[in-house]
Design a protein around this motif. Sequence first.
Motif, PDB file in Angstrom:
ATOM      1  N   UNK A 162       0.829  -1.203   0.000  1.00 58.22           N
ATOM      2  CA  UNK A 162       0.000   0.000   0.000  1.00 58.22           C
ATOM      3  C   UNK A 162       0.866   1.257   0.000  1.00 58.22           C
ATOM      4  N   UNK A 163       1.915   1.251   0.801  1.00 57.62           N
ATOM      5  CA  UNK A 163       2.780   2.427   0.915  1.00 57.62           C
ATOM      6  C   UNK A 163       3.515   2.713  -0.393  1.00 57.62           C
ATOM      7  N   UNK A 164       4.047   1.679  -1.022  1.00 59.70           N
ATOM      8  CA  UNK A 164       4.732   1.873  -2.302  1.00 59.70           C
ATOM      9  C   UNK A 164       3.758   2.393  -3.351  1.00 59.70           C
ATOM     10  N   UNK A 165       2.546   1.882  -3.325  1.00 62.67           N
ATOM     11  CA  UNK A 165       1.527   2.340  -4.269  1.00 62.67           C
ATOM     12  C   UNK A 165       1.240   3.825  -4.077  1.00 62.67           C
ATOM     13  N   UNK A 166       1.093   4.239  -2.824  1.00 61.53           N
ATOM     14  CA  UNK A 166       0.761   5.638  -2.528  1.00 61.53           C
ATOM     15  C   UNK A 166       1.962   6.557  -2.748  1.00 61.53           C
ATOM     16  N   UNK A 167       3.144   6.119  -2.332  1.00 59.72           N
ATOM     17  CA  UNK A 167       4.329   6.974  -2.411  1.00 59.72           C
ATOM     18  C   UNK A 167       4.876   7.107  -3.835  1.00 59.72           C
ATOM     19  N   UNK A 168       4.758   6.050  -4.638  1.00 59.39           N
ATOM     20  CA  UNK A 168       5.438   6.042  -5.934  1.00 59.39           C
ATOM     21  C   UNK A 168       4.495   5.925  -7.131  1.00 59.39           C
ATOM     22  N   UNK A 169       3.649   4.908  -7.135  1.00 57.20           N
ATOM     23  CA  UNK A 169       2.828   4.669  -8.321  1.00 57.20           C
ATOM     24  C   UNK A 169       1.778   5.757  -8.535  1.00 57.20           C
ATOM     25  N   UNK A 170       1.067   6.117  -7.487  1.00 56.79           N
ATOM     26  CA  UNK A 170       0.014   7.127  -7.625  1.00 56.79           C
ATOM     27  C   UNK A 170       0.546   8.473  -8.121  1.00 56.79           C
ATOM     28  N   UNK A 171       1.575   9.039  -7.477  1.00 63.44           N
ATOM     29  CA  UNK A 171       2.090  10.328  -7.979  1.00 63.44           C
ATOM     30  C   UNK A 171       2.574  10.249  -9.423  1.00 63.44           C
ATOM     31  N   UNK A 172       3.155   9.115  -9.795  1.00 63.07           N
ATOM     32  CA  UNK A 172       3.703   8.990 -11.146  1.00 63.07           C
ATOM     33  C   UNK A 172       2.612   8.998 -12.207  1.00 63.07           C
ATOM     34  N   UNK A 173       1.534   8.260 -11.989  1.00 60.28           N
ATOM     35  CA  UNK A 173       0.492   8.204 -13.019  1.00 60.28           C
ATOM     36  C   UNK A 173      -0.249   9.536 -13.126  1.00 60.28           C
ATOM     37  N   UNK A 174      -0.396  10.242 -12.012  1.00 67.71           N
ATOM     38  CA  UNK A 174      -1.086  11.530 -12.068  1.00 67.71           C
ATOM     39  C   UNK A 174      -0.185  12.637 -12.619  1.00 67.71           C
ATOM     40  N   UNK A 175       1.125  12.442 -12.516  1.00 69.40           N
ATOM     41  CA  UNK A 175       2.057  13.441 -13.041  1.00 69.40           C
ATOM     42  C   UNK A 175       1.985  13.521 -14.558  1.00 69.40           C
ATOM     43  N   UNK A 176       1.753  12.393 -15.203  1.00 67.66           N
ATOM     44  CA  UNK A 176       1.776  12.342 -16.665  1.00 67.66           C
ATOM     45  C   UNK A 176       0.385  12.204 -17.277  1.00 67.66           C
ATOM     46  N   UNK A 177      -0.661  12.251 -16.458  1.00 67.13           N
ATOM     47  CA  UNK A 177      -2.019  12.076 -16.978  1.00 67.13           C
ATOM     48  C   UNK A 177      -2.970  13.010 -16.253  1.00 67.13           C
ATOM     49  N   UNK A 178      -4.151  13.184 -16.832  1.00 67.64           N
ATOM     50  CA  UNK A 178      -5.173  14.008 -16.214  1.00 67.64           C
ATOM     51  C   UNK A 178      -6.003  13.222 -15.226  1.00 67.64           C
ATOM     52  N   UNK A 179      -7.088  13.849 -14.792  1.00 67.33           N
ATOM     53  CA  UNK A 179      -7.910  13.205 -13.770  1.00 67.33           C
ATOM     54  C   UNK A 179      -8.610  11.956 -14.289  1.00 67.33           C
ATOM     55  N   UNK A 180      -8.650  11.786 -15.630  1.00 64.60           N
ATOM     56  CA  UNK A 180      -9.297  10.594 -16.172  1.00 64.60           C
ATOM     57  C   UNK A 180      -8.564   9.312 -15.784  1.00 64.60           C
ATOM     58  N   UNK A 181      -7.308   9.459 -15.344  1.00 62.54           N
ATOM     59  CA  UNK A 181      -6.553   8.273 -14.928  1.00 62.54           C
ATOM     60  C   UNK A 181      -7.215   7.620 -13.717  1.00 62.54           C
ATOM     61  N   UNK A 182      -7.946   8.429 -12.950  1.00 64.05           N
ATOM     62  CA  UNK A 182      -8.658   7.882 -11.799  1.00 64.05           C
ATOM     63  C   UNK A 182      -9.704   6.855 -12.185  1.00 64.05           C
ATOM     64  N   UNK A 183     -10.262   7.006 -13.382  1.00 62.70           N
ATOM     65  CA  UNK A 183     -11.246   6.034 -13.864  1.00 62.70           C
ATOM     66  C   UNK A 183     -10.604   4.657 -13.980  1.00 62.70           C
ATOM     67  N   UNK A 184      -9.370   4.620 -14.469  1.00 66.41           N
ATOM     68  CA  UNK A 184      -8.679   3.342 -14.642  1.00 66.41           C
ATOM     69  C   UNK A 184      -8.272   2.744 -13.295  1.00 66.41           C
ATOM     70  N   UNK A 185      -7.965   3.610 -12.331  1.00 61.66           N
ATOM     71  CA  UNK A 185      -7.677   3.108 -10.983  1.00 61.66           C
ATOM     72  C   UNK A 185      -8.903   2.406 -10.407  1.00 61.66           C
ATOM     73  N   UNK A 186     -10.055   3.041 -10.567  1.00 59.75           N
ATOM     74  CA  UNK A 186     -11.288   2.436 -10.062  1.00 59.75           C
ATOM     75  C   UNK A 186     -11.659   1.183 -10.850  1.00 59.75           C
ATOM     76  N   UNK A 187     -11.362   1.178 -12.145  1.00 57.67           N
ATOM     77  CA  UNK A 187     -11.598  -0.029 -12.936  1.00 57.67           C
ATOM     78  C   UNK A 187     -10.734  -1.182 -12.433  1.00 57.67           C
ATOM     79  N   UNK A 188      -9.494  -0.864 -12.066  1.00 58.69           N
ATOM     80  CA  UNK A 188      -8.619  -1.888 -11.512  1.00 58.69           C
ATOM     81  C   UNK A 188      -9.154  -2.441 -10.208  1.00 58.69           C
ATOM     82  N   UNK A 189      -9.676  -1.557  -9.370  1.00 60.85           N
ATOM     83  CA  UNK A 189     -10.257  -1.996  -8.101  1.00 60.85           C
ATOM     84  C   UNK A 189     -11.461  -2.907  -8.343  1.00 60.85           C
TER      85      UNK A 189
END
Length: 222
Positions: A40-67
């Motif tokens: 969970x920590x690696x996901x929050x510290x590294x993966x989340x900031x990285x995907x939002x840095x290079x993408x817009x808020x629509x990336x959140x849709x794919x996060x929820x799709x993964x869930x």
Amino acid sequence: MIFILPLLAVLIGYLIAKFLKPSSSSTFKLLLSFSGAYLLSVTVFELLPEVYEHSGKEIGVFILLGLLFQIILEFISKGLEHGHMHHNPNTQQFPLMLLVSLGIHSLLEGFPLNESSHLLYGVAIHKIPVAAILSIFLFNSKIGNIKAFLFLLLFALMTPLGSWLKLQFEFIQTYAAYLNAIVIGVFLHISTTILFEASKNHKFNASKLGVIILGIILAYFM
């Protein structure tokens, strides 16, 4: 390392299953909690900031799709990804759908491993208790040792396969941010479920809290 470490984690899980009894071992439950906290920590510290840095808020849709996708997979696997095993141990049939579910999950988690050594460690730590529970189920079932070994081998190979596909095919790299977002959703579901369910009757457990804090600290500073 991205190919060897996941394989080694499955082997370690098998050895734990052989010499310990994870279903009743407090040490095993602490390992499960640590793996959930670290992942969970690696996901929050590294993966989340990285995907939002290079993408817009629509990336959140794919996060929820993964869930949501992980929830669907767990209807098939019965929650093995976060430390539960509810399949019939007396089955004589090869658990094909369980293999499909775990295989898809493992394949997905292999995609982003070349981007973060911390994530590689997190996935490897997560695989150890999962492989231990899976090993106990397979070798206590009636499918036979050869089929059980084949299942474990295929399960072990899926994460390295995901990493290999990512490195070999350009179209996967092109859509890496969206694939990583799906994996983030998967990791968020698994890791939080582990943390919420690791305590018996949801009672306070100082040891569990300690290993969770340790997992967070190691993920941040390592």
